[in-house]
Design an enzyme around this catalytic site. Structure first.
Site, PDB file in Angstrom:
ATOM      1  N   GLU A 117       0.823  -1.219   0.000  1.00 28.84           N
ATOM      2  CA  GLU A 117       0.000   0.000   0.000  1.00 28.84           C
ATOM      3  C   GLU A 117       0.858   1.271   0.000  1.00 28.84           C
ATOM      4  OE1 GLU A 117      -2.942  -0.321  -0.711  1.00 28.84           O
ATOM      5  OE2 GLU A 117      -3.813  -2.075   0.239  1.00 28.84           O
ATOM      6  N   HIS A 140      -2.852   2.738   8.156  1.00 26.36           N
ATOM      7  CA  HIS A 140      -3.973   1.997   7.577  1.00 26.36           C
ATOM      8  C   HIS A 140      -4.232   0.756   8.430  1.00 26.36           C
ATOM      9  CE1 HIS A 140      -6.479  -0.295   4.882  1.00 26.36           C
ATOM     10  NE2 HIS A 140      -5.562  -1.231   4.738  1.00 26.36           N
ATOM     11  N   HIS A 142      -7.751  -2.221   9.763  1.00 31.97           N
ATOM     12  CA  HIS A 142      -9.074  -2.792   9.479  1.00 31.97           C
ATOM     13  C   HIS A 142      -9.929  -2.823  10.743  1.00 31.97           C
ATOM     14  CE1 HIS A 142      -6.681  -5.390   6.298  1.00 31.97           C
ATOM     15  NE2 HIS A 142      -6.772  -4.124   5.930  1.00 31.97           N
ATOM     16  N   GLU A 170     -17.543  13.467  21.641  1.00 34.58           N
ATOM     17  CA  GLU A 170     -16.245  14.045  21.270  1.00 34.58           C
ATOM     18  C   GLU A 170     -15.967  14.011  19.765  1.00 34.58           C
ATOM     19  OE1 GLU A 170     -12.924  11.894  22.855  1.00 34.58           O
ATOM     20  OE2 GLU A 170     -13.677   9.987  22.135  1.00 34.58           O
ATOM     21  N   HIS A 211     -13.309  -2.531   3.654  1.00 29.32           N
ATOM     22  CA  HIS A 211     -11.888  -2.862   3.796  1.00 29.32           C
ATOM     23  C   HIS A 211     -11.296  -2.280   5.094  1.00 29.32           C
ATOM     24  CE1 HIS A 211      -7.685  -3.296   1.811  1.00 29.32           C
ATOM     25  NE2 HIS A 211      -7.555  -3.096   3.109  1.00 29.32           N
TER      26      HIS A 211
HETATM   27  O1  2HA Z   1      -1.097  -4.904   3.671  1.00 29.95           O
HETATM   28  O2  2HA Z   1      -4.008  -4.117   4.754  1.00 29.95           O
HETATM   29  O3  2HA Z   1      -4.662  -3.222   2.363  1.00 29.95           O
HETATM   30  C1  2HA Z   1      -2.285  -5.481   4.045  1.00 29.95           C
HETATM   31  C2  2HA Z   1      -3.408  -4.574   3.831  1.00 29.95           C
HETATM   32  C3  2HA Z   1      -3.726  -4.241   2.440  1.00 29.95           C
HETATM   33 ZN    ZN Z   2      -5.878  -3.240   4.267  1.00 27.41          ZN
END
Ligand code: 2HA
Ligand code: ZN
Length: 276
Positions: A117, A140, A142, A170, A211
């Site tokens: 990414e 990033h 999840h 908040e 995602h």
């Molecule tokens: O690298 O989260 O979006 C693993 C991820 C890809």
């Molecule tokens: Zn991811």
């Protein structure tokens, strides 16, 4: 040697952050990635910046970041393992003078490379630095409830932000610019990088539907806290789900909050009567 490297403050800090994210269930398997802009002075304190160990093609042009140093999680690596072996799971590189290559100074010790990414990360850094020259982190992951929410809530930016703002007092103070939302897109591509960076022009949070999330900020703590706040709001949304809502935080109340804290916010994301 490894011992010395694991004592580098920015490496320790990133490893501790990855640990926290893993424990919260935001980074299963190899999910998630972090990039952390480090100043040349900081890097030079701990590493020989003239010793380039490997040159790795970026796959896109990052000319705006030439000469800048990034500490980045490795592709295919698990967040749960970062703290135990930072030198394998992380890498520190400089963007080469051609803007197209990474000059590896430390890490990716098993011959690995940076996250798939990276385009979304570096393109986001480029945009966030324009808005806030002190921005140093792109993260990033999840987060479970936020991802769940993207299956059951409409994805339009205003409506999505408004719901999150309503879920906890908040929220409007922590992310007054709202969150931007992208539809499902193929991850790991330059295209999703371009789309994410475009959204980063106006917000530090970009939701990738079905995602995960991208967050940006000045420090690891600030960025982590931002994602944590969004995820908490999404959790409350998923808890109250389809139940009849008897009470809510009103838009007029949110205005009182932003006025009290003196933050600039997306007024157009509220539905205020009398244009207030
Ligand atoms: O690298 O989260 O979006 C693993 C991820 C890809
Ligand atoms: Zn991811």
């Amino acid at each position: 040697m490894t011992e010395l490297f694991t004592n580098i403050p920015f490496v320790k800090e990133l490893a501790a952050t990855a640990d926290n994210m893993y424990r919260l269930g935001w980074d299963e398997r190899n999910g998630g990635n972090i990039s952390y802009l480090i100043s040349e002075e900081e890097v030079a304190e701990y590493m020989d910046i003239t010793n380039v160990r490997r040159v790795i093609p970026l796959g896109f042009n990052a000319k705006e970041l030439i000469g800048k140093y990034f500490l980045v999680t490795g592709t295919g690596k698990y967040f749960k393992n970062v703290n135990g072996d930072p030198e394998t799971n992380l890498g520190l590189f400089r963007i080469a003078q051609d803007g197209k290559n990474a000059e590896l100074l430390w890490g990716y010790a098993d011959g690995g490379k940076f996250t798939s990414e990276l385009p979304a990360h570096l393109m986001s850094h480029i945009e966030r630095i324009k808005v806030d020259p002190e921005n140093r982190v792109v993260m990033h992951c999840h987060p479970t409830n936020l991802v769940a929410m993207t299956y059951v809530h409409e994805l339009e930016t205003k409506g999505f932000t408004h719901t999150l703002w309503q879920m906890s007092t908040e929220c409007i103070v922590v992310f007054p610019e709202g969150v931007e939302v992208l539809p499902w897109m193929l991850c790991g591509t330059n295209e999703i990088g371009v789309a994410t960076a475009e959204k980063m022009k106006s917000a530090r949070v970009v939701v990738w539907a079905m995602h995960g999330i991208y967050g940006a900020g000045k420090t690891l703590d600030e960025t982590f806290g931002l994602i944590e706040t969004v995820e908490k709001a999404a959790q409350i949304y998923m808890l109250i789900g389809d139940r009849k809502r008897i009470n809510t935080i009103k838009d007029e109340d949110m205005v009182k909050l932003v006025e009290l804290f003196g933050v600039k916010y997306r007024k157009d994301f509220l539905d205020l009567k009398n244009g207030r």
